[in-house]
Design a protein around this motif. Structure first.
Motif, PDB file in Angstrom:
ATOM      1  N   ALA A 121      47.605  -0.552  30.121  1.00 46.06           N
ATOM      2  CA  ALA A 121      47.521   0.311  31.312  1.00 46.06           C
ATOM      3  C   ALA A 121      46.012   0.459  31.636  1.00 46.06           C
ATOM      4  O   ALA A 121      45.293   0.699  30.828  1.00 46.06           O
ATOM      5  N   SER A 176      43.903   2.944  33.584  1.00 48.13           N
ATOM      6  CA  SER A 176      43.714   4.535  34.447  1.00 48.13           C
ATOM      7  C   SER A 176      42.125   4.701  34.351  1.00 48.13           C
ATOM      8  O   SER A 176      41.566   4.922  35.626  1.00 48.13           O
ATOM      9  N   TRP A 220      53.764   4.939  32.581  1.00 52.83           N
ATOM     10  CA  TRP A 220      52.272   4.451  33.440  1.00 52.83           C
ATOM     11  C   TRP A 220      51.977   5.705  34.419  1.00 52.83           C
ATOM     12  O   TRP A 220      50.756   5.875  34.520  1.00 52.83           O
ATOM     13  N   ALA A 246      47.950   5.540  35.641  1.00 48.91           N
ATOM     14  CA  ALA A 246      47.405   4.269  35.671  1.00 48.91           C
ATOM     15  C   ALA A 246      47.780   3.741  36.832  1.00 48.91           C
ATOM     16  O   ALA A 246      48.643   3.704  37.534  1.00 48.91           O
ATOM     17  N   ALA A 302      49.277  -1.680  35.308  1.00 47.00           N
ATOM     18  CA  ALA A 302      49.936  -1.731  33.974  1.00 47.00           C
ATOM     19  C   ALA A 302      50.704  -3.377  33.958  1.00 47.00           C
ATOM     20  O   ALA A 302      51.113  -3.516  34.777  1.00 47.00           O
TER      21      ALA A 302
END
Length: 263
Positions: free
Chosen positions: A110, A112, A129, A134, A137
Motif C-alpha cells: 500500500a 500512503s 487500505w 493509502a 494498493a
C-alpha cells in the motif's frame, strides 16, 4: 444537534470518494456530510470496548486488565507471524483464534506516505487500505491462514517498509508508484512456504478520500488533555479527521473514549 457514544474506528464504504460513518450504539453519522461544518468533540468518560467500564484506556480501546486477558488484544494481532491456531495451539482462546487466524489472508503493498507491506484478512480488503489512508494498493499473496501471511510480511520487511508516516500521509505528500513492478521485484523474497500463493496477475486499487484541504503542518489533538475541541471539518483520510486549523484527530487511536459530538 449532539450525538453521544463510545468511539470505535470509522466504518467506510469504497466509493468515489470514500464514504465514512461514525457508528454509535443507537445512532450513526455520515461524516462526509459534515465537511465544511463546525463540530465540537467533547470527552465525557472512558468506556472499555470489552468490559464497558469507565476505566482508563490502555491500548486498542481496552482497559489494562482486558488488554492483557482477551484474545482480541493478543500479540498475534499486531504480529501475525506469532499465530499458532494452525498448529491447534492455544494462546488465549483457541476457538476465537481459529475463527480469525484460519481464514484467507492477504499480504499487500500500500502507498500512503511510502510503499509499505502489510497483512489483513481477505474480508478486510479494501477496508484495511482505507484505514491506512493509502491512495493505491495491490495484493501480492493470498494464503489460507494468518501465520503464512505473517512470515511473508516479516521476510518482505527486509526489503520494503512496514510503517506509514502519518504526517506525510495527511499532508498528501505522495508519489505514485508502480505497485505491479514492486510486486514483481519482491517476489523473490517470499518464503518457500508461501511461494505457491503469489498472485501472478492483478492491478492496483486506487482510492479517493473526501478532503477539501490538506494540512501543511498537521498537529494531533489530545482529547484527554484538551477535554473539548471545536473546529471546521475539512477532510477525512485514513482514520483521521482533518480540521481547518490543521488539527487532526485519529479516531482509531481514541477508541474507548465516550464522547459527545455537536454539529
Amino acid at each position: 444537534m449532539t450525538y453521544q457514544g463510545v468511539l470505535t474506528k470509522m466504518e467506510s464504504e469504497y466509493a468515489n470518494p470514500i464514504q465514512y460513518y461514525l457508528v454509535f450504539e443507537s445512532d450513526f453519522l455520515n461524516m462526509n456530510q459534515l465537511l465544511d461544518k463546525t463540530i465540537t468533540i467533547q470527552f465525557i468518560k472512558y468506556q472499555c470496548l470489552n468490559c464497558g467500564l469507565d476505566k482508563p484506556i490502555y491500548r486498542q480501546g481496552f482497559c489494562k486488565s482486558c488488554f492483557f486477558d482477551i484474545p482480541q488484544a493478543a500479540d498475534w494481532i499486531m504480529r501475525p507471524e506469532l499465530s499458532t491456531a494452525h498448529l491447534d495451539k492455544e494462546d488465549r482462546d483457541l476457538e476465537y483464534e481459529k475463527k480469525v487466524q484460519l481464514q484467507p489472508h492477504i499480504v499487500y503493498l500500500a502507498n500512503s506516505s511510502n510503499v509499505k507491506v502489510g497483512v489483513t484478512r481477505k474480508s478486510q480488503v479494501p477496508t484495511r487500505w482505507i484505514d491506512q489512508g493509502a491512495h493505491e494498493a495491490i495484493e501480492i499473496v493470498e494464503v489460507p491462514n494468518r501465520y503464512l501471511a505473517g512470515i511473508t510480511e516479516v521476510a518482505l520487511k527486509d526489503h520494503v517498509s512496514d510503517k506509514t508516516n502519518w504526517r506525510t500521509m495527511l499532508k498528501n505528500e505522495i508519489v505514485d508508484e508502480n505497485l505491479v513492478e514492486w510486486r514483481e521485484r519482491l517476489k523473490q523474497y517470499i518464503p518457500d512456504e508461501a511461494k505457491d500463493y503469489f498472485i501472478e496477475s492483478n492491478t492496483e486499487t486506487n482510492l479517493d478520500f473526501p478532503v477539501i484541504k490538506y494540512p501543511e503542518k498537521p498537529k494531533s489533538l489530545n482529547l484527554l488533555k484538551a477535554k473539548s475541541y471545536t473546529g471546521t471539518l475539512k477532510g477525512i483520510k485514513g482514520q483521521y479527521l482533518i480540521f481547518e486549523d490543521q488539527t487532526v484527530f485519529n479516531i482509531r487511536s481514541n477508541e474507548g473514549l465516550f464522547v459527545g459530538i455537536s454539529v
